[in-house]
Motif scaffolding. Structure first.
Motif, PDB file in Angstrom:
ATOM      1  N   ARG A 161      -3.331  -6.255  -2.569  1.00 44.34           N
ATOM      2  CA  ARG A 161      -2.021  -6.770  -2.119  1.00 44.34           C
ATOM      3  C   ARG A 161      -0.870  -6.309  -3.092  1.00 44.34           C
ATOM      4  NH1 ARG A 161      -0.806 -13.176  -0.837  1.00 44.34           N
ATOM      5  NH2 ARG A 161      -1.629 -12.272   1.342  1.00 44.34           N
ATOM      6  N   ASP A 162       0.315  -5.780  -2.753  1.00 46.76           N
ATOM      7  CA  ASP A 162       1.120  -5.369  -3.491  1.00 46.76           C
ATOM      8  C   ASP A 162       2.031  -6.573  -3.771  1.00 46.76           C
ATOM      9  OD1 ASP A 162       3.638  -4.311  -4.579  1.00 46.76           O
ATOM     10  OD2 ASP A 162       3.899  -2.863  -3.031  1.00 46.76           O
ATOM     11  N   PHE A 163       2.210  -7.006  -5.031  1.00 46.97           N
ATOM     12  CA  PHE A 163       2.813  -8.262  -5.357  1.00 46.97           C
ATOM     13  C   PHE A 163       4.376  -8.112  -5.420  1.00 46.97           C
ATOM     14  CE2 PHE A 163      -1.736  -8.853  -6.897  1.00 46.97           C
ATOM     15  CZ  PHE A 163      -2.025 -10.065  -6.094  1.00 46.97           C
ATOM     16  N   ASN A 164       4.694  -6.904  -5.481  1.00 47.82           N
ATOM     17  CA  ASN A 164       6.344  -6.872  -5.415  1.00 47.82           C
ATOM     18  C   ASN A 164       6.757  -7.046  -4.202  1.00 47.82           C
ATOM     19  OD1 ASN A 164       5.842  -6.082  -8.210  1.00 47.82           O
ATOM     20  ND2 ASN A 164       7.536  -4.541  -7.929  1.00 47.82           N
ATOM     21  N   THR A 165       6.048  -6.619  -3.077  1.00 49.21           N
ATOM     22  CA  THR A 165       6.437  -6.716  -1.653  1.00 49.21           C
ATOM     23  C   THR A 165       5.875  -7.897  -0.861  1.00 49.21           C
ATOM     24  OG1 THR A 165       4.946  -5.188  -0.809  1.00 49.21           O
ATOM     25  CG2 THR A 165       7.218  -4.513  -1.641  1.00 49.21           C
ATOM     26  N   GLY A 166       4.577  -8.240  -1.459  1.00 53.47           N
ATOM     27  CA  GLY A 166       3.732  -8.931  -0.741  1.00 53.47           C
ATOM     28  C   GLY A 166       2.808  -8.519   0.315  1.00 53.47           C
ATOM     29  N   ASN A 167       3.097  -7.131   0.657  1.00 52.28           N
ATOM     30  CA  ASN A 167       2.337  -6.349   1.664  1.00 52.28           C
ATOM     31  C   ASN A 167       0.964  -6.300   1.278  1.00 52.28           C
ATOM     32  OD1 ASN A 167       4.879  -6.054   3.222  1.00 52.28           O
ATOM     33  ND2 ASN A 167       5.109  -4.083   2.304  1.00 52.28           N
ATOM     34  N   SER A 168       0.129  -6.304   2.317  1.00 50.51           N
ATOM     35  CA  SER A 168      -1.340  -6.062   2.102  1.00 50.51           C
ATOM     36  C   SER A 168      -1.768  -4.631   2.676  1.00 50.51           C
ATOM     37  CB  SER A 168      -2.113  -7.172   2.605  1.00 50.51           C
ATOM     38  OG  SER A 168      -1.778  -8.377   1.885  1.00 50.51           O
TER      39      SER A 168
ATOM     40  N   VAL B  54      -0.409  -4.769   6.402  1.00 49.69           N
ATOM     41  CA  VAL B  54       0.351  -6.070   7.195  1.00 49.69           C
ATOM     42  C   VAL B  54       1.346  -6.590   6.047  1.00 49.69           C
ATOM     43  CG1 VAL B  54      -0.207  -8.537   7.711  1.00 49.69           C
ATOM     44  CG2 VAL B  54      -1.962  -6.874   7.755  1.00 49.69           C
ATOM     45  N   SER B  55       2.696  -6.492   6.654  1.00 50.17           N
ATOM     46  CA  SER B  55       3.901  -6.899   6.070  1.00 50.17           C
ATOM     47  C   SER B  55       3.852  -8.352   5.896  1.00 50.17           C
ATOM     48  CB  SER B  55       4.893  -6.254   6.406  1.00 50.17           C
ATOM     49  OG  SER B  55       5.092  -6.909   7.768  1.00 50.17           O
ATOM     50  N   THR B  56       4.900  -8.798   5.107  1.00 48.72           N
ATOM     51  CA  THR B  56       4.879 -10.215   4.769  1.00 48.72           C
ATOM     52  C   THR B  56       5.304 -11.064   5.951  1.00 48.72           C
ATOM     53  OG1 THR B  56       7.124 -10.025   4.086  1.00 48.72           O
ATOM     54  CG2 THR B  56       5.653 -10.000   2.371  1.00 48.72           C
TER      55      THR B  56
END
Length: 238
Positions: free
Chosen positions: A139-146, A173-175
């Motif tokens: 997961r990209d914790f800046n954007t929340g995208n996985s 998968v986006s937020t």
């Protein structure tokens, strides 16, 4: 207390180590280093390089590439190579060859608005010596995208004439729950002299809309390890 003879022995050992390391033969093979050279402000182009010292000639070399991110292709005139006329000096790793090449490519990099300070964000890094993974999820914790990234490869030709092809399955998968599935790469393009691929890095562009997947191209044989880099790129939004 350290005796004079001990200091002398240590000095000889250290000198031998430096000379060996500088010659490029401390580890058998020809292993390049990857360098992120930056994005354009809108994230539409990305520049990277690689450098090292040729194992056979001990000469520093470098290569640079500018990529159209959406097309996943090199821009016209966006590839360049440099090979030093002289062998590396003790302690050199070849990065000077890349500095020279970047200077030579300044005009085209400027035309494509490459900013060496815009390196994007590193969201995955393979640590040398760890077990290579064909599939990574994070997961990209800046954007929340996985993201889930799977490298699929095929190898043929055996030890005598190895060649390998690969492609990458990219799922995100986006937020807001939006899902995206892409297949990137050339699954039927076999690169001669390669018997393995490895996921090295994953970068997100400054505009958060693209990913850059850095792939190691590897040949392991009786002479050691040969390693070069390439990238596969994709826009996350259609």
């Amino acid at each position: 207390m350290e005796t004079k003879s001990h200091r002398c022995s240590f000095s000889i050992f250290l000198l031998a180590f430096i000379l060996t390391a500088g010659s490029g033969h401390l580890f058998a093979g020809d292993i390049a280093s990857f360098m992120n050279l930056g994005f354009s402000p809108d994230g539409s182009t990305f520049m990277f390089g690689q450098y090292g010292i040729h194992d056979d000639s001990s000469k520093p070399y470098a290569e640079s590439y500018i990529v159209d991110v959406a097309a996943n292709e090199f821009v016209p005139g966006g590839t360049a190579q440099f090979l030093s006329d002289n062998a590396a000096q003790p302690g050199q790793d070849g990065i000077g060859a890349l500095f020279n090449l970047v200077g030579m490519q300044h005009e085209i990099a400027q035309n494509y608005e490459i900013d060496h300070l815009r390196s994007g964000r590193l969201v995955y890094l393979y640590i040398n010596g760890s077990e290579p993974r064909r599939q990574i999820s994070f997961r990209d914790f800046n954007t929340g995208n996985s993201y889930t990234i799977e490298l699929v490869q095929n190898v043929r030709g055996g030890d005598e004439n190895p060649e390998a092809a690969f492609h990458i399955n990219l799922n995100s998968v986006s937020t807001d729950g939006t899902r995206s599935a892409k297949t990137i790469g050339l699954p039927n393009y076999y690169r001669k002299g390669i018997n393995d691929y490895n996921l090295k890095q994953v970068l997100v562009s400054p505009d958060e809309q693209s990913v850059i997947i850095v792939v190691e191209k590897i040949l392991d044989d009786e002479d050691g390890r040969y390693l070069r880099y390439m990238v596969e790129t994709a826009r996350l939004s259609n």
